[in-house]
Design a protein around this motif. Structure first.
Motif, PDB file in Angstrom:
ATOM      1  N   GLU A   1       0.826  -1.211   0.000  1.00 16.58           N
ATOM      2  CA  GLU A   1       0.000   0.000   0.000  1.00 16.58           C
ATOM      3  C   GLU A   1       0.856   1.255   0.000  1.00 16.58           C
ATOM      4  N   LEU A   2       1.997   1.210   0.665  1.00 12.93           N
ATOM      5  CA  LEU A   2       2.889   2.366   0.687  1.00 12.93           C
ATOM      6  C   LEU A   2       3.519   2.617  -0.684  1.00 12.93           C
ATOM      7  N   VAL A   3       4.125   1.591  -1.278  1.00 14.16           N
ATOM      8  CA  VAL A   3       4.834   1.797  -2.544  1.00 14.16           C
ATOM      9  C   VAL A   3       3.864   2.011  -3.698  1.00 14.16           C
ATOM     10  N   SER A   4       2.594   1.619  -3.512  1.00 16.65           N
ATOM     11  CA  SER A   4       1.595   1.838  -4.565  1.00 16.65           C
ATOM     12  C   SER A   4       0.945   3.204  -4.468  1.00 16.65           C
ATOM     13  N   SER A   5       1.210   3.909  -3.367  1.00 19.36           N
ATOM     14  CA  SER A   5       0.502   5.164  -3.125  1.00 19.36           C
ATOM     15  C   SER A   5       1.201   6.371  -3.729  1.00 19.36           C
ATOM     16  N   SER A   6       2.413   6.195  -4.257  1.00 25.13           N
ATOM     17  CA  SER A   6       3.164   7.345  -4.766  1.00 25.13           C
ATOM     18  C   SER A   6       3.932   6.968  -6.017  1.00 25.13           C
ATOM     19  N   ASP A   7       4.012   7.919  -6.937  1.00 23.49           N
ATOM     20  CA  ASP A   7       4.753   7.652  -8.175  1.00 23.49           C
ATOM     21  C   ASP A   7       6.260   7.835  -7.991  1.00 23.49           C
ATOM     22  N   MET A   8       6.699   8.091  -6.751  1.00 24.17           N
ATOM     23  CA  MET A   8       8.138   8.182  -6.516  1.00 24.17           C
ATOM     24  C   MET A   8       8.786   6.793  -6.560  1.00 24.17           C
ATOM     25  N   PHE A   9       7.956   5.735  -6.486  1.00 20.26           N
ATOM     26  CA  PHE A   9       8.481   4.376  -6.499  1.00 20.26           C
ATOM     27  C   PHE A   9       8.232   3.729  -7.861  1.00 20.26           C
ATOM     28  N   ASP A  10       9.259   3.184  -8.451  1.00 21.16           N
ATOM     29  CA  ASP A  10       9.149   2.497  -9.729  1.00 21.16           C
ATOM     30  C   ASP A  10       8.797   1.043  -9.459  1.00 21.16           C
ATOM     31  N   LEU A  11       7.520   0.717  -9.619  1.00 22.41           N
ATOM     32  CA  LEU A  11       7.071  -0.633  -9.286  1.00 22.41           C
ATOM     33  C   LEU A  11       7.641  -1.692 -10.223  1.00 22.41           C
ATOM     34  N   GLU A  12       8.073  -1.272 -11.396  1.00 21.18           N
ATOM     35  CA  GLU A  12       8.692  -2.242 -12.305  1.00 21.18           C
ATOM     36  C   GLU A  12       9.965  -2.816 -11.689  1.00 21.18           C
ATOM     37  N   ARG A  13      10.676  -2.000 -10.932  1.00 19.89           N
ATOM     38  CA  ARG A  13      11.933  -2.464 -10.317  1.00 19.89           C
ATOM     39  C   ARG A  13      11.686  -3.472  -9.200  1.00 19.89           C
ATOM     40  N   VAL A  14      10.481  -3.434  -8.630  1.00 20.06           N
ATOM     41  CA  VAL A  14      10.146  -4.404  -7.567  1.00 20.06           C
ATOM     42  C   VAL A  14       8.987  -5.293  -8.002  1.00 20.06           C
ATOM     43  N   ALA A  15       8.931  -5.556  -9.312  1.00 20.96           N
ATOM     44  CA  ALA A  15       7.821  -6.336  -9.866  1.00 20.96           C
ATOM     45  C   ALA A  15       7.756  -7.741  -9.268  1.00 20.96           C
ATOM     46  N   ASP A  16       8.905  -8.333  -9.005  1.00 24.65           N
ATOM     47  CA  ASP A  16       8.904  -9.685  -8.417  1.00 24.65           C
ATOM     48  C   ASP A  16       8.272  -9.674  -7.030  1.00 24.65           C
TER      49      ASP A  16
END
Length: 583
Positions: A150-165
C-alpha cells in the motif's frame, strides 16, 4: 555488532552530546551481545539522548514531503530507514544534512542477525509449527507485506517495475510454499542484501528493527499522533529485565532513561519493556526468558457477531478483552490507555475473535474465560451463577484447553534441508515448554475447581451410579420389561446420557420416582419443551423404540430436551458421564 562498531557508535553518540555516566560501560559479549555494566555503585543512573539523533517521523515527512494528515506515518518512517540503510550510493538529504552519513555509525552497529521467527528458515520454523506463534506467522507476514504494498503503490516516486517480483509475490502469497517464500524474500532480508531500498525485503528488515527497538514517541512528545514511534540510539542497547525499575521522560527535548534506585557494581544495567510473555518477546524481539513470570498462552474464542452484540448489550459483567487491554509497558501512557479502555466497543471489534491470555501467576486469569464459557453453556432461563451452567462451562473450557495442549506436539524429526541455528532451537523449545506448562496448570486448576463444586453440591447432583444404587427396580425389572419384545436381541446402551433419558421416560410413565428423586419428576413436569421434534429425538427413537409402540416420538423428544437443559457432561481422559442437576 563487533567491538569496533560498538566503540564507533559510542564515540558518535558522544559527539552529539549523549550523556552516559562514567560509572557505566557498554561491552560486547559473545553470550548476550551488548550489555551495559556498572563499574561502581551508582544511585539513579541516567542516560540522556539529544533530539539531534532521535530517528522520528519528522525525517520521512521532510524527505518525502508528507503532511501531518498522512496515514501510516510509521510505515513511511520504516521506508525512510530502509533507504538510509540500503541506498548508500545516493545521498538522503534532509535539512541539508546527509542523513545516511549522519547515522552510519548507528546503522553499522545494528545487529547483523535478526532472530525474529518472521525470518527463520523452513527447518527452524518447524520447531514452532504446532504453536500459536507458528500458526500466526503467515498472518503477521501477510499484514507486513500488505503495509509495504500500500505504501509503494501510493506514490509515483516508487518504480514498481523495479520491484515487480515482490509485487507478484504479494499477489500470489497464498499460493507459495514457505520454502519458496524464504528463498524469494526472507533469505535476502535475513542476510541484509536487498538491492533496492524500497523492495519488500528492505522494508521487512526495517520493520523488524522497529518492532525490536522502537520507543513510543509520546515519551518525548505528548502531542504526537497515536502509536507514533521513534528510534533512540545508544539507549536501545540496554537489555530487558522485567524486574528493573526505570522511568522514561522528556527533558527540554531530550530523552531521559533513569534507573530508580542504586545500580550495583558489576551488575548489568537493564531497561524494562514491560510485562511481556515469551510469545511476544520472541515474535517482536527475537529472544525468550526462562521462568518468565509474565509468560502466557493466548486462547482465541471465535463468536458469531450477533452473540458478541448480545453480550455487549446485556451482559456487562462479561469481559470481552481487546489486545490493547493486555499491552503493558514500563512507560505506559496512562491517560491514553484509560481513554482507549473506556471507549465504547462494538461487535466488529471482535471480528477476528476474543483473545484471552492465561498466566499461571494470575490466580484470576481463568475467571473471565469461565464466565464466557458458562454464558455459552447456559439455557435461556439460567444465569452465570447457576450450578449446571457453571459446571458445563468448566467442561467446555477444559475441553478447549486440552485440545490446545494436545495440538502442541514435540520437536519435529530431524530436518537437514536448512542449517538450524542452535539459539533459535533454544528459543523455540523454551517457548513451547512454557506454553505446555501453562496449559497443564490451567487444566489442573479447573479440575480442582470442578472437584470442589461437585463435593459441595453433591446433594443437587444425580448420577447414573446413584440411580442404580438407590433405584434397583430400574435396572432389574423396569428396563428389561421395556425391551421385552426385542426377540432376544441384546440391547446395548451407548452412554449414561442414553440411560438417563430412558430412566426419565420409565419413571414418568410408571410414576415410580423414588422418594429422594421426586424432584426430578417435578422438574420434568415443569419443563417446557420446544414445539418441533429434533433430529436427535428421531435418531434416539429409531435406535431404541423402532420395533415397539410403548413410547412415542414426542415423549422421547421431551426427555432429551429435559436432560440437555438440566444436566452437564463430566469428562475425563477415558469416560464421559452425564449428570442431572437439581435447580
Amino acid at each position: 555488532m563487533s567491538s569496533d562498531a560498538l566503540k564507533a557508535l559510542l564515540q558518535w553518540g558522544a559527539s552529539f552530546g549523549v550523556i552516559v555516566p562514567e560509572e557505566l560501560k557498554f561491552l560486547y559479549t559473545d553470550l548476550k551481545g551488548i550489555i551495559c555494566v556498572c563499574e561502581k555503585d551508582i544511585d539513579n543512573p541516567s542516560i540522556k539522548i539529544p533530539p539531534e539523533i532521535v530517528i522520528s517521523r519528522n525525517l520521512p515527512m521532510k524527505f518525502f514531503g508528507l503532511s501531518e494528515s498522512t496515514k501510516n506515518i510509521n510505515g513511511w518512517l520504516k521506508l525512510f530507514f530502509a533507504k538510509i540503510k540500503f541506498d548508500r550510493d545516493n545521498d538522503t538529504i534532509v535539512d541539508n544534512v546527509r542523513v545516511n552519513d549522519k547515522f552510519k555509525p548507528y546503522l553499522d552497529a545494528l545487529p547483523s542477525r535478526l532472530n525474529s521467527p518472521l525470518v527463520w528458515n523452513p527447518s527452524e520454523l518447524k520447531r514452532l509449527s504446532s504453536t500459536n506463534l507458528g500458526n500466526s506467522i503467515h498472518e503477521k507476514f501477510e499484514g507486513i507485506f500488505k503495509e509495504w504494498f500500500e505504501l509503494v503503490s501510493s506514490s509515483d516516486m516508487f518504480d514498481l517495475e523495479r520491484v515487480a517480483d515482490d509485487v507478484q509475490t504479494f499477489h500470489n502469497l497464498d499460493e507459495l510454499t514457505y520454502e519458496a517464500l524464504y528463498e524469494k524474500i526472507l533469505k535476502i532480508t535475513e542476510l541484509q542484501r536487498p538491492t533496492i531500498w524500497y523492495s519488500f525485503p528492505a522494508f521487512l528488515w526495517s520493520h523488524l528493527i522497529f518492532i525490536s527497538r522502537a520507543f513510543p514517541e509520546y515519551v518525548l512528545n505528548r502531542n504526537c499522533p497515536d502509536n507514533s514511534i521513534v528510534l533512540l540510539p545508544i539507549v536501545d542497547l540496554l537489555n530487558h529485565d522485567y524486574r528493573s525499575k526505570v522511568k522514561w521522560y522528556p527533558e527540554n527535548g531530550w530523552f531521559c532513561y533513569e534507573k530508580i534506585g542504586t545500580a550495583s557494581q558489576s551488575r548489568e544495567l537493564s531497561n524494562n519493556y514491560g510485562g511481556k510473555g515469551n510469545e511476544e518477546l520472541l515474535s517482536g524481539y527475537g529472544f525468550v526468558l526462562e521462568d518468565n513470570i509474565f509468560d502466557s498462552v493466548a486462547l482465541k474464542v471465535k463468536l458469531p457477531l450477533d452473540v458478541v452484540s448480545t453480550i455487549l448489550e446485556t451482559e456487562p459483567s462479561l469481559k470481552l478483552p481487546l489486545l490493547s487491554d493486555y499491552t503493558t509497558y514500563a512507560f505506559e501512557n496512562k491517560d491514553c490507555v484509560q481513554q482507549e479502555k473506556k471507549a465504547t466497543r462494538s461487535a466488529t471489534d471482535y471480528i477476528n475473535g476474543v483473545t484471552y491470555f492465561i498466566n499461571i501467576q494470575n490466580e484470576q486469569c481463568l475467571e473471565p474465560l469461565l464466565d464466557l464459557f458458562t454464558y455459552l453453556s447456559k439455557a435461556e432461563e439460567e444465569d452465570l451463577h447457576d450450578l449446571r451452567a457453571r459446571l458445563q462451562g468448566i467442561q467446555m473450557l477444559r475441553n478447549a484447553l486440552q485440545s490446545k495442549l494436545n495440538s502442541i506436539t514435540g520437536p519435529p524429526a530431524t530436518d537437514d534441508s536448512y542449517a538450524i541455528d542452535p539459539y533459535r532451537v533454544y528459543c523455540a523449545d523454551v517457548y513451547t515448554k512454557g506454553q505446555k506448562q501453562i496449559l497443564k496448570e490451567a487444566l489442573t486448576r479447573l479440575k480442582k475447581l470442578e472437584k470442589t463444586m461437585l463435593s459441595e453440591n453433591k446433594h443437587q447432583l444425580l448420577t447414573m451410579s446413584k440411580i442404580l444404587k438407590n433405584d434397583p427396580a430400574f435396572a432389574e425389572t423396569e428396563l428389561p420389561s421395556l425391551f421385552s419384545n426385542e426377540d432376544g436381541e441384546e440391547v446395548i446402551f451407548e452412554s449414561t446420557y442414553d440411560l438417563l433419558i430412558l430412566w426419565i421416560l420409565l419413571k414418568t410413565k410408571k410414576n415410580s420416582y423414588p422418594t429422594k428423586y421426586e424432584w426430578v419428576g417435578q422438574q420434568y413436569t415443569n419443563f417446557k419443551q420446544t414445539a418441533y421434534i429434533s433430529d436427535d429425538a428421531k435418531a434416539f427413537h429409531t435406535a431404541y423404540f423402532e420395533k415397539q409402540d410403548d413410547v412415542d416420538l414426542a415423549e422421547v423428544d421431551h426427555a432429551i430436551q429435559f436432560v440437555v437443559d438440566n444436566s452437564f457432561t463430566s469428562t475425563s481422559s477415558t469416560t464421559e458421564e452425564t449428570i442431572l442437576v437439581r435447580k
